[in-house]
Design an enzyme around this catalytic site. Structure first.
Site, PDB file in Angstrom:
ATOM      1  N   LYS A  29      26.063 -13.205 -26.446  1.00  0.00           N
ATOM      2  CA  LYS A  29      25.913 -12.430 -28.158  1.00  0.00           C
ATOM      3  C   LYS A  29      26.719 -11.941 -28.983  1.00  0.00           C
ATOM      4  CE  LYS A  29      28.216  -9.041 -24.912  1.00  0.00           C
ATOM      5  NZ  LYS A  29      29.180  -8.582 -26.464  1.00  0.00           N
ATOM      6  N   THR A  30      28.146 -12.515 -29.085  1.00  0.00           N
ATOM      7  CA  THR A  30      29.356 -12.743 -29.620  1.00  0.00           C
ATOM      8  C   THR A  30      28.511 -14.076 -30.804  1.00  0.00           C
ATOM      9  OG1 THR A  30      30.654 -12.098 -28.328  1.00  0.00           O
ATOM     10  CG2 THR A  30      31.778 -12.551 -30.455  1.00  0.00           C
ATOM     11  N   ASP A 215      27.172  -3.724 -30.915  1.00  0.00           N
ATOM     12  CA  ASP A 215      27.405  -4.453 -29.725  1.00  0.00           C
ATOM     13  C   ASP A 215      27.644  -3.463 -28.910  1.00  0.00           C
ATOM     14  OD1 ASP A 215      27.418  -6.626 -28.526  1.00  0.00           O
ATOM     15  OD2 ASP A 215      30.302  -6.821 -28.875  1.00  0.00           O
ATOM     16  N   GLU A 216      26.978  -4.055 -27.485  1.00  0.00           N
ATOM     17  CA  GLU A 216      27.732  -2.906 -26.150  1.00  0.00           C
ATOM     18  C   GLU A 216      26.555  -2.141 -27.016  1.00  0.00           C
ATOM     19  OE1 GLU A 216      28.194  -4.412 -24.292  1.00  0.00           O
ATOM     20  OE2 GLU A 216      30.261  -5.975 -24.141  1.00  0.00           O
ATOM     21  N   GLN A 246      23.718  -4.225 -17.998  1.00  0.00           N
ATOM     22  CA  GLN A 246      25.030  -3.617 -17.800  1.00  0.00           C
ATOM     23  C   GLN A 246      25.702  -3.019 -18.554  1.00  0.00           C
ATOM     24  OE1 GLN A 246      27.188  -8.225 -18.845  1.00  0.00           O
ATOM     25  NE2 GLN A 246      25.371  -8.441 -19.779  1.00  0.00           N
ATOM     26  N   ARG A 606      29.984 -12.131 -12.974  1.00  0.00           N
ATOM     27  CA  ARG A 606      31.508 -12.817 -13.595  1.00  0.00           C
ATOM     28  C   ARG A 606      30.903 -13.914 -13.615  1.00  0.00           C
ATOM     29  NH1 ARG A 606      30.690 -10.046 -17.522  1.00  0.00           N
ATOM     30  NH2 ARG A 606      28.808  -9.926 -16.898  1.00  0.00           N
TER      31      ARG A 606
END
Length: 670
Positions: A29-30, A215-216, A246, A606
């Site tokens: 996503k970044t 973002d987020e 998330q 993770r």
């Protein structure tokens, strides 16, 4: 752009209206956000100074800005806003302070400053015991995040306790205004109120921010959502990136439903799903997908990977928590040798910080280096913040926040009414609180006895300031600490003499750090002084650089599941996979299992290559040993992808013995 997959490419190039990019864990996503910023600048004719990208941590913002700088060469990226929500709010307040009724140099209260003020107000009001301080602070924060002012909070109060908190909320806001201060929640609430009440200010900021990226997005609360909605208006120049799977911060006000509200507020919203994961093996993702499918979804998605099937997930049941910690330590030691890995390739994730203590002991016994993520930094300790506030005030008498922190630390019998009167006078005169203490006009505002106490403090502070300039600054700092009898204050407020002594050791370390900085500056430039030393210590990025340097060391990373979000490791251990731990007992009682499942999903995703999950058959709680129940989430994983150890016919004691034999064999071969 050639490096983007088809869905990422679509997300970057879509600018015909508002878009929601549903970005699964590890889906890049970044890259999408940074490349979209570059695309807007280089191909859409939007100047960098008219683009804002918001996220939730300074570290994420810094990384994003750096990556944009690498993509957009030269001066084209100059003026770009990449910041946290709260930094944007702070910039808005700074630019509009006159319209908001603040004077220049307003203070920002952190959580501890706000807590001290609330405690003072509660002691004075007397309606609520200070034992309820945490609840009061949380409730006021919750009201602010939901845009409720004190009057609205009072009208919505459902109990006598909430009515009392609403009254304290009103007094708290009045005190902040008198102190020319805002708290952390105000950094969002105040700009929202500004835009709702002053359309001309909103129009100014809409002209400044022509395109907004967030973002987020699943972590936004009510006030953050409204801030975005107001800034974007009906233009639709918006891209938000998020993942409802998330969303793990409901306890601090995050509302994953904000993702779904977008469809109501922007009917032409385009939804783009990023489902290719670049982090984990297919088996890890299969297990994560199986687990999270048990939560309800408005937007369905399933992560996939081309990194191969990978190893089965390891589920290990140990006799008790001691055996569990021992097994984790020996597994890490062996796996590092067998896989030729670094210690920093391993992470141990747990639900609560209390689980780290036993793990630390076992890692120390096996001489395995480790680092605990999320511990309190040196400069965040109360005693350091207290002394630093004194020092900040000495080198900058206009630092009102430092003044408010030290005026009653230790106590000088100067109450909030006195400080509010002083704050109101200083606001009228447009001067600092310290300067206001010395003016003739203050005499009619504050009772003589209280004024004498304040002025006595100010005269002493002037002497300390003069001494630091004219004499030995380090000796002056030590004299200052002695004058206020801070060591006795620590003993009065610590849980034990040992704790007080440890805190005073921290003070001594701080003083030595100041001495070292002054000596180094003297050696390098011949200009070592207290002001320069304090300025260097106050810089926040100094602490951030230190933490980043620690991350580069070869150490096993220990952290909570919450702290692990956004990170990735080749080998992950999730410990304490039991009912009452994961899911947590509080969440079970509050019927909040869905968020606990999302937290487990975050933990699983993770892992890049190998995931170990462990549980203890028995665990000590409140001095008694209890039989545990395996976490319900283990039953939601596909059985064919799990390799179990320590269950059924396998004896936990034998497994532990076999582990020791393997370790001994490995050590002898080395």
């Amino acid at each position: 752009m050639a490096k983007l997959n088809p869905r990422q490419n679509e997300a970057v190039h879509y600018i015909d209206g508002p878009s929601l990019v549903l970005a699964g864990a590890g889906s890049g996503k970044t890259s999408v956000i940074t490349r979209k910023i570059a695309y807007l600048i280089e191909h859409c004719g939007i100047s960098a100074r008219n683009i804002a990208s918001l996220t939730f941590t300074n570290k994420a913002a810094r990384e994003m800005k750096e990556r944009v700088g690498n993509l957009v060469k030269g001066s084209a990226s100059r003026g770009l806003t990449v910041s946290t929500f709260h930094n944007l709010g702070l910039n808005i307040i700074r630019r509009e302070y006159k319209l908001l009724g603040f004077k220049p140099g307003f203070s920002i209260f952190d959580a501890e400053d706000a807590r001290s003020l609330l405690k003072e107000l509660m002691l004075r009001e007397g309606d609520l015991d200070t034992d309820h301080l945490d609840r009061v602070q949380h409730q006021i924060s919750d009201w602010k995040n939901n845009l409720y002012g004190p009057d609205q909070a009072l009208s919505k109060a459902s109990s006598k306790g909430e009515e009392c908190i609403a009254h304290i909320y009103k007094r708290y806001n009045s005190a902040l205004l008198a102190y020319n201060a805002v708290d952390f929640d105000d950094l969002i609430l105040v700009p929202v109120q500004l835009f709702l009440n002053h359309p001309e200010a909103l129009e100014r900021w809409r002209r400044k921010i022509r395109y907004l990226l967030v973002d987020e997005y699943q972590d936004t609360n009510g006030s953050q959502y409204l801030l975005v909605k107001l800034l974007v208006g009906d233009r639709g120049s918006l891209t938000v990136v998020g993942d409802d799977d998330q969303s793990i911060y409901a306890w601090r006000g995050a509302n994953p439903e904000n993702l779904f509200l977008l469809q109501q507020d922007f009917p032409n919203l385009k939804v783009i799903k990023l489902e290719q994961n670049y982090r984990s093996t297919s088996r890890i993702l299969k297990c994560a997908n199986h687990l999270i499918a048990n939560n309800p979804h408005v937007f369905e998605k399933a992560l996939w990977s081309d990194k191969g099937i990978g190893e089965p997930l390891k589920l290990i049941r140990c006799a008790n928590e001691d055996a569990e910690a021992e097994r984790v330590a020996t597994e890490i030691f062996m796996q590092r040798q067998v896989r030729s890995a670094r210690y920093s390739d391993f992470a141990i994730l747990y639900r609560g910080n209390h689980q780290a203590r036993l793990l630390e002991i076992k890692l120390q016994q096996h001489q395995i280096p480790y680092s605990i993520n999320g511990g309190t930094s040196f400069f965040a300790k109360t005693e350091i913040k207290d002394i630093m506030a004194y020092l900040r005030l000495i080198v900058n008498p206009a630092d009102d926040n430092a003044f408010l922190r030290v005026i009653n630390t230790p106590r000088r019998q100067i109450g909030t009414s006195t400080l509010e009167a002083l704050g109101s006078y200083a606001s009228e005169r447009q001067i600092s609180l310290l300067a206001a203490c010395g003016e003739m006009g203050i005499q009619g505002r504050i009772p003589q006895k209280n004024l004498e106490r304040i002025q006595r403090f100010c005269r002493w502070l002037e002497q300390i300031e003069a001494s630091s300039r004219e004499g030995d600054p380090v000796a002056t700092v030590r004299q200052m600490i002695e004058d206020i009898d801070y060591e006795s204050w620590l003993h009065q407020n610590a849980s034990s003499p040992k704790v007080a002594e440890k805190r005073f050791e921290n003070i001594n370390y701080l003083v030595e750090s100041i001495r070292t900085i002054i000596a180094r500056d003297d050696e390098e430039s011949g200009d070592g002084n207290l002001e320069g030393a304090i300025r260097k210590l106050v810089l926040r990025d100094l602490l951030e650089r230190q933490s980043e340097q620690e991350d580069e060391l070869d150490q096993v990373q220990l952290m909570t599941l919450h702290a692990s979000k956004g990170l990735e490791f080749p080998y992950v251990f999730m410990v304490g996979m039991e009912e009452d731990l994961l899911p947590h007992r509080t969440s079970i009682e509050e019927n909040n299992i869905e968020e606990e499942r999302r937290l487990t999903y975050v933990g699983i995703t993770r892992a890049q290559r190998v995931l170990h999950m462990t549980l203890a058959g028995k665990r000590k709680q409140f001095g008694e040993v209890w039989e545990t129940t395996p976490s319900r989430f283990l039953d939601e994983l596909p059985e064919e992808d799990i390799e179990k150890s320590g269950f059924g016919e396998h004896c936990p004691e034998k497994n532990q013995s076999r582990g020791r034999e393997t370790l001994d064999s490995l050590l002898s071969s080395l």
